[in-house]
Scaffold this motif. Structure first.
Motif, PDB file in Angstrom:
ATOM      1  N   ALA A 117       0.833  -1.206   0.000  1.00  0.00           N
ATOM      2  CA  ALA A 117       0.000   0.000   0.000  1.00  0.00           C
ATOM      3  C   ALA A 117       0.866   1.254   0.000  1.00  0.00           C
ATOM      4  O   ALA A 117       0.553   2.246  -0.679  1.00  0.00           O
ATOM      5  CB  ALA A 117      -0.933  -0.003   1.210  1.00  0.00           C
ATOM      6  N   LEU A 118       1.959   1.233   0.748  1.00  0.00           N
ATOM      7  CA  LEU A 118       2.875   2.376   0.755  1.00  0.00           C
ATOM      8  C   LEU A 118       3.457   2.618  -0.635  1.00  0.00           C
ATOM      9  O   LEU A 118       3.502   3.755  -1.118  1.00  0.00           O
ATOM     10  CB  LEU A 118       4.010   2.120   1.757  1.00  0.00           C
ATOM     11  N   ILE A 119       3.894   1.555  -1.269  1.00  0.00           N
ATOM     12  CA  ILE A 119       4.485   1.672  -2.609  1.00  0.00           C
ATOM     13  C   ILE A 119       3.507   2.314  -3.586  1.00  0.00           C
ATOM     14  O   ILE A 119       3.894   3.058  -4.491  1.00  0.00           O
ATOM     15  CB  ILE A 119       4.915   0.274  -3.128  1.00  0.00           C
ATOM     16  N   SER A 120       2.216   2.065  -3.399  1.00  0.00           N
ATOM     17  CA  SER A 120       1.205   2.589  -4.326  1.00  0.00           C
ATOM     18  C   SER A 120       1.123   4.113  -4.303  1.00  0.00           C
ATOM     19  O   SER A 120       0.526   4.714  -5.203  1.00  0.00           O
ATOM     20  CB  SER A 120      -0.174   2.000  -3.996  1.00  0.00           C
ATOM     21  N   MET A 121       1.720   4.758  -3.293  1.00  0.00           N
ATOM     22  CA  MET A 121       1.707   6.221  -3.226  1.00  0.00           C
ATOM     23  C   MET A 121       2.827   6.842  -4.053  1.00  0.00           C
ATOM     24  O   MET A 121       2.868   8.062  -4.233  1.00  0.00           O
ATOM     25  CB  MET A 121       1.843   6.688  -1.769  1.00  0.00           C
ATOM     26  N   LEU A 122       3.738   6.007  -4.563  1.00  0.00           N
ATOM     27  CA  LEU A 122       4.894   6.521  -5.277  1.00  0.00           C
ATOM     28  C   LEU A 122       4.695   6.497  -6.784  1.00  0.00           C
ATOM     29  O   LEU A 122       4.197   5.516  -7.344  1.00  0.00           O
ATOM     30  CB  LEU A 122       6.131   5.697  -4.912  1.00  0.00           C
ATOM     31  N   TRP A 123       5.099   7.568  -7.438  1.00  0.00           N
ATOM     32  CA  TRP A 123       5.066   7.634  -8.888  1.00  0.00           C
ATOM     33  C   TRP A 123       6.317   6.951  -9.445  1.00  0.00           C
ATOM     34  O   TRP A 123       7.225   6.571  -8.707  1.00  0.00           O
ATOM     35  CB  TRP A 123       5.032   9.089  -9.346  1.00  0.00           C
ATOM     36  N   ARG A 124       6.346   6.801 -10.740  1.00  0.00           N
ATOM     37  CA  ARG A 124       7.465   6.099 -11.380  1.00  0.00           C
ATOM     38  C   ARG A 124       8.815   6.717 -10.999  1.00  0.00           C
ATOM     39  O   ARG A 124       9.748   6.014 -10.611  1.00  0.00           O
ATOM     40  CB  ARG A 124       7.297   6.117 -12.900  1.00  0.00           C
ATOM     41  N   GLN A 125       8.919   8.056 -11.111  1.00  0.00           N
ATOM     42  CA  GLN A 125      10.199   8.696 -10.807  1.00  0.00           C
ATOM     43  C   GLN A 125      10.580   8.530  -9.339  1.00  0.00           C
ATOM     44  O   GLN A 125      11.763   8.486  -8.990  1.00  0.00           O
ATOM     45  CB  GLN A 125      10.180  10.184 -11.187  1.00  0.00           C
ATOM     46  N   ASP A 126       9.560   8.426  -8.470  1.00  0.00           N
ATOM     47  CA  ASP A 126       9.828   8.190  -7.053  1.00  0.00           C
ATOM     48  C   ASP A 126      10.437   6.812  -6.845  1.00  0.00           C
ATOM     49  O   ASP A 126      11.385   6.633  -6.062  1.00  0.00           O
ATOM     50  CB  ASP A 126       8.535   8.281  -6.239  1.00  0.00           C
ATOM     51  N   LEU A 127       9.880   5.836  -7.535  1.00  0.00           N
ATOM     52  CA  LEU A 127      10.385   4.460  -7.410  1.00  0.00           C
ATOM     53  C   LEU A 127      11.796   4.342  -7.963  1.00  0.00           C
ATOM     54  O   LEU A 127      12.651   3.659  -7.385  1.00  0.00           O
ATOM     55  CB  LEU A 127       9.452   3.493  -8.138  1.00  0.00           C
ATOM     56  N   GLU A 128      12.048   5.016  -9.077  1.00  0.00           N
ATOM     57  CA  GLU A 128      13.396   4.988  -9.655  1.00  0.00           C
ATOM     58  C   GLU A 128      14.410   5.590  -8.682  1.00  0.00           C
ATOM     59  O   GLU A 128      15.526   5.082  -8.549  1.00  0.00           O
ATOM     60  CB  GLU A 128      13.406   5.745 -10.979  1.00  0.00           C
ATOM     61  N   SER A 129      13.999   6.643  -8.012  1.00  0.00           N
ATOM     62  CA  SER A 129      14.870   7.259  -7.013  1.00  0.00           C
ATOM     63  C   SER A 129      15.073   6.337  -5.813  1.00  0.00           C
ATOM     64  O   SER A 129      16.182   6.215  -5.285  1.00  0.00           O
ATOM     65  CB  SER A 129      14.280   8.598  -6.558  1.00  0.00           C
ATOM     66  N   LEU A 130      14.002   5.662  -5.409  1.00  0.00           N
ATOM     67  CA  LEU A 130      14.053   4.783  -4.239  1.00  0.00           C
ATOM     68  C   LEU A 130      14.980   3.604  -4.456  1.00  0.00           C
ATOM     69  O   LEU A 130      15.803   3.273  -3.592  1.00  0.00           O
ATOM     70  CB  LEU A 130      12.641   4.286  -3.907  1.00  0.00           C
TER      71      LEU A 130
END
Length: 214
Positions: free
Chosen positions: A131-144
């Motif tokens: 559920a937490l991951i679902s709050m992140l956009w693509r660029q957020d995930l790439e940064s993470l």
């Protein structure tokens, strides 16, 4: 004026009062209106960040009902460290509220429209990683995950779920939300007088069109 419009106006009046209450404490890094989560299936009425803690507020004004409240709060508790229900005094004796878990904070709206904290929210650490991951956009995930290859968004989410600790995901969510809403929040702080007015919600609303009803 139809019921839905009345309900929206009332909710925004409550939001204005809530923001004014929060702004009496200068430690909030962000306050944002109508923040989507769970892949946009839900929208938090108000979100705040304080000392790295992500706080969600669900509002039930006097024109609302409690029919969906429990399901909404269950979802809030998947992603927010602290969860508050802000509700009209007319609901005070409803079993749906009386029986809420003690970690859910309660803020009552009295007959004068003033807000009073009835119960402070407990701090939750056992959150839902997916559920937490679902709050992140693509660029957020790439940064993470520090990945800039051409990977599908769903695959990025799965990599983050497997590789990233919840505390790191939360830090990225906070950075991302501040990136999305921070400029508006800072403008609000600069432009406001002694208190914000209803129209000021515009500054802290992500998708502004048709969101603020006067």
């Amino acid at each position: 004026m139809g019921f839905r419009r009345v309900s929206c106006v009332e909710a925004n009046i409550v939001k204005t009062a809530l923001v004014n209450m929060l702004l009496t404490d200068s430690k909030y890094e962000l306050i944002a209106n109508e923040v989507p989560f769970l892949n946009r299936k839900r929208s938090a009425d108000m979100v705040a960040i304080k000392n790295g803690c992500l706080i969600g507020f669900e509002i039930k004004s006097k024109s609302d009902n409690l029919r969906t409240m429990q399901a909404q709060l269950d979802d809030y508790q998947k992603v927010f460290n602290k969860v508050y229900l802000v509700y009209s005094e007319k609901f005070s004796k409803e079993l749906d509220i009386v029986k809420l878990p003690k970690n859910v904070g309660l803020i009552v709206i009295d007959n004068k429209g003033e807000l009073k904290v009835r119960r402070v929210a407990g701090h939750r650490r056992n959150l839902n990683k997916e559920a937490l991951i679902s709050m992140l956009w693509r660029q957020d995930l790439e940064s993470l995950i520090r990945c800039h290859n051409k990977i599908e968004y769903d695959e990025l989410k799965q990599i983050a779920i497997k590789q990233c600790a919840i505390k790191n995901i939360q830090k990225q969510i906070n950075r991302s939300l501040i990136g999305r809403y921070g400029e508006g929040y800072n403008t609000l702080l600069q432009e406001m007088g002694s208190k914000i007015i209803l129209e000021d919600l515009f500054y802290i609303t992500g998708i502004k069109k048709n969101r603020i009803v006067f």
